[in-house]
Design a protein around this motif. Structure first.
Motif, PDB file in Angstrom:
ATOM      1  N   UNK A 193       0.814  -1.219   0.000  1.00 16.60           N
ATOM      2  CA  UNK A 193       0.000   0.000   0.000  1.00 16.60           C
ATOM      3  C   UNK A 193       0.846   1.267   0.000  1.00 16.60           C
ATOM      4  N   UNK A 194       0.342   2.298  -0.672  1.00 11.21           N
ATOM      5  CA  UNK A 194       1.032   3.587  -0.724  1.00 11.21           C
ATOM      6  C   UNK A 194       0.448   4.519   0.330  1.00 11.21           C
ATOM      7  N   UNK A 211      -3.594  11.008  -6.423  1.00 12.35           N
ATOM      8  CA  UNK A 211      -5.051  11.151  -6.373  1.00 12.35           C
ATOM      9  C   UNK A 211      -5.626  10.644  -7.687  1.00 12.35           C
ATOM     10  N   UNK A 212      -6.882  10.198  -7.627  1.00  6.95           N
ATOM     11  CA  UNK A 212      -7.585   9.767  -8.827  1.00  6.95           C
ATOM     12  C   UNK A 212      -7.826  10.963  -9.729  1.00  6.95           C
ATOM     13  N   UNK A 219      -2.540  -1.066  -7.140  1.00  6.18           N
ATOM     14  CA  UNK A 219      -3.198  -1.587  -8.337  1.00  6.18           C
ATOM     15  C   UNK A 219      -3.990  -0.502  -9.060  1.00  6.18           C
ATOM     16  N   UNK A 220      -4.306   0.588  -8.366  1.00  2.00           N
ATOM     17  CA  UNK A 220      -5.084   1.677  -8.965  1.00  2.00           C
ATOM     18  C   UNK A 220      -4.190   2.822  -9.446  1.00  2.00           C
ATOM     19  N   UNK A 229      -4.143   7.267 -11.524  1.00  7.27           N
ATOM     20  CA  UNK A 229      -3.798   8.366 -10.636  1.00  7.27           C
ATOM     21  C   UNK A 229      -2.882   9.413 -11.237  1.00  7.27           C
ATOM     22  N   UNK A 230      -2.847  10.546 -10.557  1.00  8.32           N
ATOM     23  CA  UNK A 230      -1.909  11.637 -10.830  1.00  8.32           C
ATOM     24  C   UNK A 230      -1.015  11.770  -9.598  1.00  8.32           C
TER      25      UNK A 230
END
Length: 361
Positions: free
Chosen positions: A207-208, A214-215, A226-227, A231-232
């Motif tokens: 985990x970060x 952010x999305x 995984x997401x 993100x940016x």
């Protein structure tokens, strides 16, 4: 004269640096790099691991190999240096490995600074070159200050207030000779964290922390690696960080005829296209201002003042730029470089693909 035998690879735990250098050389030669060029790249990659820039060392080897095999990097380049004025030069990297281009650029900047007091060298038609600190540190043994930046090899940040990713993590590194306590070396991305660190979290499924990404559609924090593709990366210092990234893009990219903004090729997603990565390095001869010994004594005096200052509640000892880097390098040179099991598995798979002996052989 026979070659110096390698130290024994270890079945597990940290690996000796020469073992990693040897493996990288064999892998790069297997895909067409001349042995001398492969050795230069390998030493700089392992220097990244020794100093703790783990996301820019041997971790990057499978990606570099994939780009070479896809034709995205030139393995037989003709790197050219154009001395444009007394104190400036532009290096045409001919799409070579970035480590080779920036080695030549740093050597040129040091040579020019020795002649004229200051050397500013830009580079274009280059590629990803590893951590910024390596190049900012190169002028230090010559009694010089080094300053380095580059246009990152992918856009993972937006200008403040936008969601369109047109800026990179564009690093800035400054190396300053010090006294007995060693040099001061600042190496920072213009984002809160480098994208290489994000990639390492993806590899380890770790985990970060909140505040890294952010999305880009909702603005919600992303902590699940995984997401990360949705993100940016957030700039350091809010609008100040994105402004600094933009200015470094212009200095390292536009000034050198290299790619920025929409022209940047994401080398994480595209192995075949030429990236035209831009960099710059500045070398400044301290003796043109004050005697080097006096400068180093003054740096050491001020470092002592900073280190001896009272700390805020919750803080331990005061850390200065580059301090942990030097200690980590000493420790890893003696004890070996730690490699996660997930990375070892990728390197073993790479060895099978290239038909070379694996890392532990």
């Amino acid at each position: 004269m026979s070659a110096t035998p390698l130290p024994a690879a270890r079945a597990d735990g940290p690996q000796p640096a020469p073992v990693l250098v040897d493996f990288i050389v064999r892998a790069l030669v297997a895909v067409g790099l001349p042995p001398e060029d492969a050795a230069t790249v390998a030493k700089l990659m392992v220097e990244a691991d020794l100093t703790g820039a783990d996301a820019h060392g041997i971790f990057r080897l499978p990606q570099y190999i994939a780009r070479i095999k896809a034709g995205g990097t030139n393995v037989r380049p003709s790197i050219k240096v154009n001395r444009s004025a007394a104190s400036t030069a532009l290096v045409d990297g001919d799409n070579a490995m970035g480590h080779l281009v920036m080695s030549r650029a740093a050597e040129t900047a040091i040579e020019i600074a020795r002649e004229n007091g200051i050397g500013w060298v830009g580079a274009h038609h280059s590629n990803h070159a590893g951590p910024a600190a390596i190049y900012a540190a190169m002028p230090i043994p010559h009694g010089m200050i080094g300053i380095y930046s580059a246009v990152a090899s992918a856009n993972h940040m937006a200008i403040w207030g936008s969601k369109e990713m047109l800026l990179g993590t564009n690093p800035l590194a400054i190396g300053v000779p010090g006294g007995a306590s060693g040099p001061l070396i600042l190496d920072m991305a213009t984002t809160v964290v480098s994208y290489g660190t994000v990639k390492k979290h993806v590899l380890l499924d770790k985990p970060m922390p909140e505040g890294w990404m952010v999305n880009r559609d909702t603005g919600a924090p992303i902590t699940d690696p995984a997401e990360s593709k949705q993100g940016i990366l957030l700039p350091v210092g809010g609008y100040k960080g994105s402004g600094l990234a933009l200015m470094l893009s212009l200095l390292a990219g536009t000034l050198n005829g290299a790619a920025i903004g929409k022209d940047v090729i994401d080398f994480n997603a595209d192995n075949a296209s030429v990236t035209n990565t831009g960099h710059f390095i500045l070398a400044l001869d301290i003796s043109r201002f004050v005697p080097l010994e006096l400068f180093q004594r003054e740096v050491e005096r001020h470092v002592a003042d900073l280190k001896d200052g009272e700390t805020l509640p919750g803080f331990g000892t005061i850390r200065l730029p580059g301090e942990q880097r030097a200690e980590r390098r000493r420790r890893r040179a003696e004890e070996g470089i730690p490699l996660p099991d997930e990375l070892l598995a990728k390197l073993d798979d790479l060895a099978r693909q290239l038909a070379i002996a694996p890392l532990g052989a």
